[in-house]
Design a protein around this motif. Structure first.
Motif, PDB file in Angstrom:
ATOM      1  N   ASP A  19      50.802  52.337  37.896  1.00 27.06           N
ATOM      2  CA  ASP A  19      50.445  51.124  37.166  1.00 27.06           C
ATOM      3  C   ASP A  19      49.298  50.429  37.890  1.00 27.06           C
ATOM      4  N   PHE A  20      48.167  50.296  37.198  1.00 29.53           N
ATOM      5  CA  PHE A  20      46.975  49.624  37.709  1.00 29.53           C
ATOM      6  C   PHE A  20      47.055  48.165  37.263  1.00 29.53           C
ATOM      7  N   ALA A  21      47.318  47.240  38.205  1.00 26.76           N
ATOM      8  CA  ALA A  21      47.669  45.867  37.845  1.00 26.76           C
ATOM      9  C   ALA A  21      46.818  44.847  38.598  1.00 26.76           C
ATOM     10  N   PRO A  22      45.674  44.449  38.041  1.00 29.07           N
ATOM     11  CA  PRO A  22      44.846  43.414  38.661  1.00 29.07           C
ATOM     12  C   PRO A  22      45.372  42.011  38.361  1.00 29.07           C
ATOM     13  N   ASN A  23      44.799  41.017  39.041  1.00 27.41           N
ATOM     14  CA  ASN A  23      44.943  39.629  38.623  1.00 27.41           C
ATOM     15  C   ASN A  23      44.221  39.416  37.304  1.00 27.41           C
ATOM     16  N   ARG A  24      44.744  38.491  36.500  1.00 32.99           N
ATOM     17  CA  ARG A  24      44.010  38.053  35.317  1.00 32.99           C
ATOM     18  C   ARG A  24      42.702  37.383  35.735  1.00 32.99           C
ATOM     19  N   GLY A  25      41.630  37.669  34.989  1.00 33.41           N
ATOM     20  CA  GLY A  25      40.343  37.051  35.262  1.00 33.41           C
ATOM     21  C   GLY A  25      39.492  37.876  36.207  1.00 33.41           C
ATOM     22  N   ASP A  84      50.297  30.719  35.362  1.00 34.79           N
ATOM     23  CA  ASP A  84      49.755  29.535  34.701  1.00 34.79           C
ATOM     24  C   ASP A  84      48.869  28.766  35.679  1.00 34.79           C
ATOM     25  N   GLN A  85      47.657  29.232  35.811  1.00 34.02           N
ATOM     26  CA  GLN A  85      46.707  28.645  36.741  1.00 34.02           C
ATOM     27  C   GLN A  85      45.294  29.004  36.298  1.00 34.02           C
ATOM     28  N   PRO A  86      44.283  28.294  36.778  1.00 33.25           N
ATOM     29  CA  PRO A  86      42.902  28.687  36.493  1.00 33.25           C
ATOM     30  C   PRO A  86      42.607  30.065  37.103  1.00 33.25           C
ATOM     31  N   PRO A  87      41.566  30.756  36.573  1.00 36.18           N
ATOM     32  CA  PRO A  87      40.709  30.336  35.465  1.00 36.18           C
ATOM     33  C   PRO A  87      41.464  30.398  34.145  1.00 36.18           C
ATOM     34  N   GLY A  88      41.157  29.412  33.295  1.00 35.33           N
ATOM     35  CA  GLY A  88      41.844  29.271  32.033  1.00 35.33           C
ATOM     36  C   GLY A  88      42.636  27.986  32.023  1.00 35.33           C
ATOM     37  N   GLU A 146      45.031  29.692  25.521  1.00 38.92           N
ATOM     38  CA  GLU A 146      43.997  30.372  24.738  1.00 38.92           C
ATOM     39  C   GLU A 146      42.860  30.861  25.626  1.00 38.92           C
ATOM     40  N   GLU A 147      42.466  30.057  26.604  1.00 34.58           N
ATOM     41  CA  GLU A 147      41.408  30.484  27.522  1.00 34.58           C
ATOM     42  C   GLU A 147      41.898  31.630  28.404  1.00 34.58           C
ATOM     43  N   GLN A 148      43.158  31.636  28.782  1.00 33.49           N
ATOM     44  CA  GLN A 148      43.692  32.754  29.560  1.00 33.49           C
ATOM     45  C   GLN A 148      43.633  34.051  28.761  1.00 33.49           C
TER      46      GLN A 148
END
Length: 334
Positions: free
Chosen positions: A204-210, A235-239, A243-245
């Motif tokens: 499983d290739f699992a990066p951080n969101r963003g 639930d943190q930036p970026p985003g 919706e932005e996430q």
């Protein structure tokens, strides 16, 4: 997220009332074990509860809190302090293996560091040297030993979340200091583990969101050595909004699109609350996203500040989580 938090998460327990396609040397094709899902639309629900045997013990209590919802994804981490631990030394692996063997439809999800001293604040220049050594095969034996340990424990189909959050700034196994070496090193690890007789691992290739430190697509090692496209998303930036996430570069929609283009299932090995505290709207949106996009599995990080069961600081989100999964335990709402 920092692994130190995972090892110290027991402090919250007292609160419990109970893209780029990269080519390289040819390897065996990536595996897609559809039978692990039980049925076409079923999602394996899990939670990170503790790295060791207490995590296994808490699975039943969490299931009861969810009104009997079966937790089919058992999720833990190997410590990245020493090579011995990366090779699978912790005794708790035996407890997780017993849990997995009790039911054929369960998934055992194991995060595996790619380098020792994984939270040691190693500078980029040294990280690049280590990755180049790994790409040349210097550490293959450690991963063969891990594969032998898992096969010997009767969990040859373990989902290996290898080098998670590689697009970030912190872990020694991060990609940015030497992306080409990182990709080749991943390929060597997969080849070493697949060389062990009897294995049926899924990687499983699992990066951080963003985008974080580097676009995660720049770290993708190739379809023949990846089975699942995961994403860790809190639930943190970026985003600033959900919706932005979803729509941000390298966000949740990018993950889904990339996986579809490469013919891979998706997963969410880590997700949960964070910078915005108790946020029931986020919880509702993320659970809805998961239900609609049907990952192979999802695993909430269940300690403070991210969680909803072992952490009493998020009561409104806890109600959303409990009600949703009690009603829609592992199925799409469609």
């Amino acid at each position: 997220m920092s692994r130190r938090r995972r090892w110290t998460a027991g402090a919250c327990t007292a609160a419990i009332t109970v893209g780029l396609l990269v080519t390289g040397g040819a390897l065996a094709p990536a595996r897609h074990d559809a039978s692990a899902r039980g049925s076409e639309n079923e999602i394996a629900v899990g939670a990170y509860l503790h790295y060791g045997t207490p995590g296994v013990d808490r699975m039943g209590a969490l299931s009861r809190w969810l009104g009997g919802t079966e937790l089919r994804a058992g999720h833990t981490y190997l410590p990245g302090d020493t090579w011995a631990n990366i090779e699978g030394a912790p005794d708790s692996l035996e407890s997780w293996a017993r849990w997995r063997r009790e039911r054929p439809d369960r998934l055992f999800v194991l995060n595996v560091p790619m380098l020792q001293n994984n939270e040691g604040g190693v500078p980029d220049r040294r990280v690049a040297e280590l990755l180049r050594s790994g790409a040349r095969g210097a550490y293959d034996q450690h991963f063969r030993r891990l594969a032998e340990r898992l096969v010997g424990l009767g969990v040859p189909d373990t989902v290996i979340v290898l080098g998670w959050e590689m697009n970030g700034f912190n872990y020694t196994h991060r990609c940015r200091p030497a992306p080409e070496s990182w990709k080749q090193y991943w390929r060597r690890i997969v080849a070493a583990m697949r060389s062990v007789e009897g294995e049926r691992f899924q990687f499983d290739f699992a990066p951080n969101r963003g985008i974080d430190a580097i676009a995660w697509t720049s770290c993708y090692p190739g379809d023949d050595v990846v089975d699942i496209i995961g994403m860790d998303s809190y639930d943190q930036p970026p985003g600033n909004t959900f919706e932005e996430q979803v729509t941000q570069p390298y966000g949740l929609q990018h993950q889904v699109d990339f996986a579809r283009q490469h013919g891979k299932p998706i997963s969410y090995p880590e997700w949960g609350l964070f910078r915005r505290g108790d946020n029931p709207a986020y919880m509702r949106n993320m659970l809805g996203w998961i239900a609609d996009h049907e990952p192979l599995y999802q695993s909430i990080t269940d300690y403070c500040p991210h969680g909803v069961w072992q952490c009493t600081k998020n009561p409104r989100s806890a109600r959303v989580f409990q009600e949703f999964l009690s009603t829609h335990p592992g199925r799409s709402q469609r």
